[in-house]
Structures are given as C-alpha cells and as structure tokens.
Design an enzyme around this catalytic site. Structure first.
Site, PDB file in Angstrom:
ATOM      1  N   SER A 166       0.792  -1.228   0.000  1.00  0.00           N
ATOM      2  CA  SER A 166       0.000   0.000   0.000  1.00  0.00           C
ATOM      3  C   SER A 166       0.826   1.280   0.000  1.00  0.00           C
ATOM      4  CB  SER A 166      -0.932   0.002   1.202  1.00  0.00           C
ATOM      5  OG  SER A 166      -0.177  -0.039   2.393  1.00  0.00           O
ATOM      6  N   LYS A 200     -12.528  -1.593   1.294  1.00  0.00           N
ATOM      7  CA  LYS A 200     -11.832  -0.727   0.328  1.00  0.00           C
ATOM      8  C   LYS A 200     -12.617  -0.769  -0.999  1.00  0.00           C
ATOM      9  CE  LYS A 200      -7.336  -1.466   2.607  1.00  0.00           C
ATOM     10  NZ  LYS A 200      -7.447  -0.467   3.680  1.00  0.00           N
ATOM     11  N   HIS A 233      -5.388  -4.418  -1.315  1.00  0.00           N
ATOM     12  CA  HIS A 233      -5.215  -3.392  -2.348  1.00  0.00           C
ATOM     13  C   HIS A 233      -5.195  -4.012  -3.741  1.00  0.00           C
ATOM     14  CE1 HIS A 233      -4.635  -0.143   0.528  1.00  0.00           C
ATOM     15  NE2 HIS A 233      -4.007  -1.052   1.257  1.00  0.00           N
TER      16      HIS A 233
HETATM   17  N1  PLP Z   1      -4.113  -5.398   5.056  1.00  0.00           N
HETATM   18  C1  PLP Z   1      -3.746  -4.344   4.311  1.00  0.00           C
HETATM   19  C2  PLP Z   1      -2.672  -4.512   3.296  1.00  0.00           C
HETATM   20  C3  PLP Z   1      -4.358  -3.085   4.497  1.00  0.00           C
HETATM   21  O1  PLP Z   1      -3.982  -2.029   3.789  1.00  0.00           O
HETATM   22  C4  PLP Z   1      -5.378  -2.970   5.490  1.00  0.00           C
HETATM   23  C5  PLP Z   1      -6.055  -1.679   5.753  1.00  0.00           C
HETATM   24  O2  PLP Z   1      -5.491  -0.636   5.795  1.00  0.00           O
HETATM   25  C6  PLP Z   1      -5.725  -4.102   6.230  1.00  0.00           C
HETATM   26  C7  PLP Z   1      -5.090  -5.294   5.991  1.00  0.00           C
HETATM   27  C8  PLP Z   1      -6.810  -4.037   7.253  1.00  0.00           C
HETATM   28  O3  PLP Z   1      -8.053  -4.046   6.602  1.00  0.00           O
HETATM   29  P1  PLP Z   1      -9.370  -3.623   7.395  1.00  0.00           P
HETATM   30  O4  PLP Z   1      -9.520  -2.145   7.216  1.00  0.00           O
HETATM   31  O5  PLP Z   1     -10.460  -4.418   6.759  1.00  0.00           O
HETATM   32  O6  PLP Z   1      -9.151  -4.000   8.813  1.00  0.00           O
END
Ligand code: PLP
Length: 372
Positions: free
Chosen positions: A160, A219, A188
């Site tokens: 990200s 997302k 992502h």
């Molecule tokens: N994994 C990644 C790569 C993320 O970017 C995020 C959120 O920012 C998460 C996990 C966590 O997702 P959630 O918002 O559903 O808890």
C-alpha cells in the site's frame, strides 16, 4: 484527522470548509462506497435483517445473508469456502495462530502490512523475515526453514505504500520447490487487479497456486467494513473452530453485508468499472511522469509521488489542499527515512478533468517548492 461532512467519493465537503474538494486519498478504487445500488442494498438488508446480531456467529449471529456472502466471496475468488470477519485486520490477526504451531515456520516480507505483522506476533511458529520482494533472500530463508514441519510464505499482494506488486509467480515457484504454502493479503488488489478483478493471483496467473487469500470489504468492495479469508474448505472449517477474532467478536451488521454483497454482484456482472479505473490510473501516471515527477510502482491506482524530504511532502500536501486537491504526505516512520512521498489514489469515479486538475496542481505546487 480531517473531518468530512459529505459521503465518501471523488468530491468531498470538509467540515467547516468549502465543498468541491477533489479526493485522492481514499481506498475507494472502484467508487462503490457511494454507489446508489450499494446504498440501496444496505438499506434493504437493514430493513429486513435489522441493525445487528448482538451475538458472535457461532452462538446466534449467523443469518442467511452471512452464508450467502461467504459463498459469493469463495465463488469470486474461485476458492472452496470463505469466512467473514469484522475486518481484514481481524482476519490477519486470527489466521496464523489458528494454523501454525511451534513446529512450523512463517516467512514474511519485511514490508507486510501491520496486521500481518501483528498476526504473526500472536502465533508461536518460527519467524523468518525476508527482504522486500527479494527472492534470493526468500530462498535462503526457505532453505533454513526446511527443518520445520510446515512452511507458510506470507505477503501483501500489492503493497500500500509503494503501489508495487509481489512477484507471486516466483514466490509460488519457490514455495513448490521448498514445500511451502502461500498466503496473500489482497486488500489493495481485490476487485480490480487481473483481467476479471480477482486480484494479484489472477493478474500473475497463479490462482491455483496461492492457498490462502485474506482481503477486506472496506476498500474496493463497497468500503463499509469487514474482512475475510478464502481458501480450502478444511482450512476455513478450522478457522471457524479456532480463530479467536471470529469466535469472540460480533457478527458483521446486515447493512454492511448488504453493501459487500451488492458490490460483488456488480463486479461479477462486468469489469467495466475496473477498466475505467485502470485507464484513469494510466492517465495520471503518464501525465505526472511527463511533468517530471517520479511515481513509484507500476500500473497500480496507488501512485506514490516520490519527494524524498518529509517537510517537502507535508508542505506540498497542504498547498495541494489549498488548491482543492486532497492528498496526504507520508514520511518516516510510515515509510523509510529519505523516502517521503505524497500518495495519490485513483478511483474509477474520478473524471478525466479531476485527474488533469490534480496533475496541474502538482505541477504548480512542485515548481513553487522546488520539487520540479
Ligand atoms: N491489510 C492491508 C494490506 C491493508 O492495507 C489494510 C487496511 O489498511 C488491512 C489489511 C486491514 O483491513 P481492514 O480495514 O479491513 O481491517
């Protein structure tokens, strides 16, 4: 935290500020967060199934819509089964401890998301951290890990902060050679990477080689909340028995289930939305590069404008907002020292004009502050 006084979308109104701010910092890649059909589906689920379950899934918190959504997620990813969580953070927190014992090993990319790092901290397996996307280092660590009972390689599909994509073909080849399983976090990627938006595993042709996929409903898939694991049925059965964030946290609210379910329907009908996002990403990346900026990553809607200096990133982001463009600067410790950047995220619902206004503002602000 800036306070938004409107719906999430390409154009925002900030509390106490003007309207018409063009938003380039949400993970709303497909623009489904405020899609009329997604909102209608949420309202219908709320009316029919109520505000919430007041229960965890296994006591009395499973409704038909939860089972339908799990089935739909598994079908979308072409996997056997799926399990819902309140977030992908929870899905990542729950999986490693449930699956791995002190006899096993987990091999994790050093730039994996915080939730993967925390999930790994919670398990008692032997831990190996390999250099970011470095296949030589992963191979060395896999060799070292041969002494353990089971090996699991864990990586973000798309990272990200950099918009770069894990070399899954090579990872899967190494996993095969050294008898390891592969886990990917597709937060992502789900909904827009690959010919049908299935994710990085589809993009790189390894859907049958990646064993476990974790992703988010918060997302691209409507943006409400929620996460999941999808993979082999025995693994999902095991998680229902053992995964602590699943066992000890409330069920997803019906309205949230309704949003995600409708988002998946829209994406399974057509990938026109994902294609529109890809075209806009291409427009932004090529115009910014032509203007003289360095954009990290490749073909991903996360477009980090690399600036190096932390103060420059922060001052430029502030000045962009003065010109009606909402972007965020990132610096150490969120990204390595000397690699400060402004992260721009493109959405299918940006117009070409929105993209062009963003590039123009960057060019003006970049010249003003000596970044160009
Ligand atoms: N994994 C990644 C790569 C993320 O970017 C995020 C959120 O920012 C998460 C996990 C966590 O997702 P959630 O918002 O559903 O808890």
């Amino acid at each position: 935290e800036r306070v938004i006084a409107s719906r999430q979308g390409p154009h925002l109104r900030l509390a106490g500020g003007g309207a018409g701010i063009i938003n380039f910092c949400a993970n709303n890649y497909l623009g489904l967060s405020s899609h009329p059909e997604v909102i209608r589906a949420a309202v219908e689920a709320l009316e029919k199934f109520g505000a919430g379950l007041s229960s965890v899934r296994f006591i009395c918190g499973t409704q038909s819509i939860h089972k339908d959504l799990e089935e739909k997620i598994a079908r979308f990813h072409q996997r056997e089964d799926a399990i819902l969580y309140a977030s992908c953070f929870d899905a990542n927190a729950g999986i490693f401890e449930a699956l791995l014992t002190p006899e096993d090993a987990v091999l994790s990319d050093e730039l994996n998301h915080a939730s993967i790092i925390d999930g790994i901290r919670l398990c008692k397996a032997n831990k190996y951290r390999y250099k970011h996307m470095d296949m030589q280092d992963l191979e060395a660590k896999l060799k070292e890990a041969q002494k353990h009972r089971l090996r699991l390689v864990a990586t973000d599909g798309a990272f990200s902060m950099d918009g770069d994509i894990a070399p899954l073909r090579e990872i899967c080849q190494l996993a095969q050679k050294y008898d390891a399983l592969v886990f990917i976090d597709e937060c992502h990627a789900t909904g827009f990477l690959g010919p049908n938006g299935r994710g990085t595993d589809e993009l790189l042709g390894v859907m049958d080689k990646v064993t476990i996929v974790n992703s988010t409903l918060g997302k691209a898939l409507g943006g409400a909340a929620g996460g999941y694991t999808t993979g082999p049925k025995p693994l999902i059965d095991l998680l229902r028995q053992r995964s602590r964030p699943y066992l000890f946290s409330n069920s997803l609210p019906p309205a949230v289930v309704g949003c995600a379910s409708k988002a998946l329907d829209l994406l399974m009908e057509s990938n026109a939305i994902a294609q529109s996002m890809a075209a806009k990403t291409q427009r932004f990346r090529s115009k910014m590069t032509a203007a003289g900026f360095t954009i990290s990553g490749k073909d991903h809607p996360i477009c980090p404008v690399m600036l190096g200096d932390a103060r420059l990133a922060s001052v430029m982001a502030e000045d962009m907002l003065n010109r009606g463009i909402y972007v965020i600067g990132f610096s150490y410790p969120v990204v390595p020292k000397g690699k400060a950047r402004i992260r721009v995220q493109i959405s299918a619902v940006h117009s070409d004009e929105d993209i062009d206004r963003c590039v123009e503002a960057f060019t003006e602000v970049g010249r003003k502050h000596g970044a160009l």
